[in-house]
Design a protein around this motif. Structure first.
Motif, short mmCIF file in Angstrom:
data_model
loop_
_atom_site.label_atom_id
_atom_site.label_comp_id
_atom_site.label_asym_id
_atom_site.label_seq_id
_atom_site.Cartn_x
_atom_site.Cartn_y
_atom_site.Cartn_z
N SER A 43 -29.29 5.91 16.32
CA SER A 43 -30.24 5.17 16.01
C SER A 43 -31.27 5.66 16.49
O SER A 43 -31.14 6.41 17.41
CB SER A 43 -29.50 3.27 16.96
OG SER A 43 -29.68 4.21 18.35
N PHE A 44 -32.87 4.40 16.02
CA PHE A 44 -33.81 5.17 17.13
C PHE A 44 -34.40 3.73 17.02
O PHE A 44 -34.01 3.28 17.46
CB PHE A 44 -34.69 5.39 15.50
CG PHE A 44 -34.33 7.25 15.43
CD1 PHE A 44 -34.48 7.43 15.57
CD2 PHE A 44 -33.80 6.69 13.99
CE1 PHE A 44 -33.90 9.24 15.53
CE2 PHE A 44 -33.30 8.31 13.13
CZ PHE A 44 -33.92 9.50 13.82
N GLU A 45 -35.95 3.77 18.11
CA GLU A 45 -36.29 2.58 18.52
C GLU A 45 -36.22 1.84 17.53
O GLU A 45 -36.06 0.81 17.64
CB GLU A 45 -37.55 3.37 19.10
CG GLU A 45 -36.80 3.92 20.25
CD GLU A 45 -38.04 4.49 21.13
OE1 GLU A 45 -39.24 3.48 21.65
OE2 GLU A 45 -37.68 5.01 22.86
N THR A 50 -34.47 4.09 11.79
CA THR A 50 -33.38 4.31 11.56
C THR A 50 -32.83 4.02 9.92
O THR A 50 -32.01 5.08 9.42
CB THR A 50 -32.43 3.28 12.10
OG1 THR A 50 -32.59 3.33 13.64
CG2 THR A 50 -30.80 3.98 11.90
N ASN A 78 -32.45 4.78 21.59
CA ASN A 78 -32.47 5.81 20.68
C ASN A 78 -30.87 6.15 21.16
O ASN A 78 -30.58 6.26 22.35
CB ASN A 78 -33.26 7.18 21.67
CG ASN A 78 -34.23 7.31 20.79
OD1 ASN A 78 -34.84 6.41 19.82
ND2 ASN A 78 -35.66 7.49 21.08
#
Length: 120
Positions: A43-45, A50, A78
């Protein structure tokens, strides 16, 4: 531009390009793993990033034939965790054989000679 066009469309240059393409495809097929399996969670922020990464990873399915399980997490942190196993073989003489057959080809020698003496 006319020199480049004549150079690229020359029959010997075309034959050399086809030879390099043929050996390149064979090398890629030889180097790719025969079996691959695993799982990746990421996942990303930003959830939009994402989703974009998931779309790009979805385009890689023909390479791993859906044997890698990809799990996106759409929370705001993250995160990257995964486990991938690949099995295959690479014999050393295959790239050497391809390099030797490409280098000693008369069309390749012609392209190298013509490239060194080009007039731009």
């Amino acid at each position: 531009m006319s020199w480049w066009k004549a150079f690229i469309e020359h029959p010997r240059v075309t034959a050399a390009r086809k030879l390099v393409w043929k050996h390149g495809k064979f090398l890629l097929k030889h180097i790719f793993p025969t079996r691959i399996e695993g799982q990746v969670t990421f996942s990303f922020e930003d959830p939009a990033l994402t989703g974009a990464a998931l779309a790009v990873l979805g385009m890689t399915i023909p390479f791993h034939k859906n044997c890698i399980q990809i799990n996106p997490r759409f929370d705001s942190e993250n995160y990257l965790y995964g486990n991938i196993r690949a099995k295959g073989r690479i014999y050393g003489f295959v790239p050497v054989r391809a390099a030797v057959s490409i280098y000693f080809n008369k069309n390749i020698k012609y392209v190298i000679k013509r490239w060194k003496t080009r007039r731009a």
